[in-house]
Write an enzyme that holds these catalytic residues in place. Structure first.
Site, short mmCIF file in Angstrom:
data_model
loop_
_atom_site.label_atom_id
_atom_site.label_comp_id
_atom_site.label_asym_id
_atom_site.label_seq_id
_atom_site.Cartn_x
_atom_site.Cartn_y
_atom_site.Cartn_z
N THR A 205 0.65 -1.25 0.01
CA THR A 205 -0.05 -0.17 -0.09
C THR A 205 1.04 1.00 -0.24
OG1 THR A 205 -0.08 0.29 2.47
CG2 THR A 205 -1.92 -1.30 1.25
N ILE B 245 9.06 5.21 -0.47
CA ILE B 245 9.48 4.03 0.16
C ILE B 245 8.58 2.72 -0.28
CG2 ILE B 245 9.64 2.64 2.41
CD1 ILE B 245 10.15 5.21 3.84
N TYR C 29 1.17 12.52 13.93
CA TYR C 29 1.87 11.57 13.44
C TYR C 29 2.62 10.82 14.30
CZ TYR C 29 5.45 9.96 10.06
OH TYR C 29 6.44 9.18 9.31
#
Length: 252
Positions: A13, A19, A152
């Protein structure tokens, strides 16, 4: 390359850039039969597949939407039947100074970074073979208090927690669940999420060079090699861990 993933099938995903793209590219280079890439931008996915080739399958999918995850599951099931590994990598990073954060920002961050990871794994779990691998992308922010990033940081701490529980909960099927926690890495999140300009990115690059023991900011490829290790048979007795891939920053 070693061919460690010959004839294996994976989902990545957030796989169109950064990355996730590097993970997909490395999997294919190591012999994967098929890699399903998900993302919210059809254009970015098309560009990724144009580079990766015919064994890469682009799926426009928002991990925060259960209907999109169900459609992904159906596609994988119809085409390949089972999965050898899932890389729950999709995530966002946006600043949210305390005292200036909206409720909408909270829900957006947690819907993608936490809910998205949980329901990606839950939805695809029936397709995972016994002995399969789950790799979750968190961050070194999961265990520090980086200023202006409280949502985050907390979302990535939740991701780290998932791996601990799933390592235990999935033991009957010998499915391993591990966490990849990158340090400072030059990805589009800096431009698109954190809204940094080139001057700010250069200043951060210089700062990272000064504080990271290895003396530089990572590239996505350097993070991807560790992700592949966690998914591979080389890590067959590695389960429930958080692998900090940060040039040594979290150790000093």
């Amino acid at each position: 390359m070693s061919g460690r993933f010959f004839n294996q099938v994976a989902v990545v995903t957030g796989g169109s850039t950064g990355i996730g793209f590097a993970i997909a590219q490395a999997l294919l280079a190591e012999g994967a039969k098929r890699v399903y890439l998900t993302g919210r931008s059809a254009a970015s996915l098309d560009n990724a597949v144009a580079t990766l080739g015919e064994r890469a399958v682009a799926v426009v999918s928002d991990v925060s939407r259960q209907a999109d995850l169900d459609a992904l599951k159906t596609l994988v099931q119809q085409r390949d039947g089972q999965l050898d590994m899932v890389f729950a990598n999709a995530g966002i990073c946006e600043k949210n100074p305390v005292g200036e954060t909206s409720e909408a920002s909270y829900y957006t961050m947690f819907d993608i970074n936490v809910k998205g990871v949980f329901f990606t794994v839950q939805t695809l779990l029936p397709l995972l073979k016994d002995g399969a691998a789950i790799v979750l992308t968190a961050s070194i922010c999961s265990s520090n208090g980086m200023e202006g990033l409280s949502l985050y940081n907390a979302s990535k701490a939740a991701v780290r927690s998932f791996a601990r529980t799933w390592a235990n909960e999935l033991k009957g099927r010998k499915i391993r669940s591990n966490v990849l926690s990158p340090g400072f890495t030059r990805t589009p999140l800096m431009d698109n999420g954190l809204k940094m300009d080139e001057t700010q990115i250069q200043a951060l690059t210089e700062h990272v060079s000064a504080i990271v023991p290895l003396g530089y900011m990572a590239s996505p490829d350097e993070i991807a090699t560790s992700a592949l290790f966690l998914a591979s048979n080389d890590a067959r007795y590695v389960n429930g861990v958080e692998l900090m891939v940060d040039g040594g920053l979290s150790q000093i």
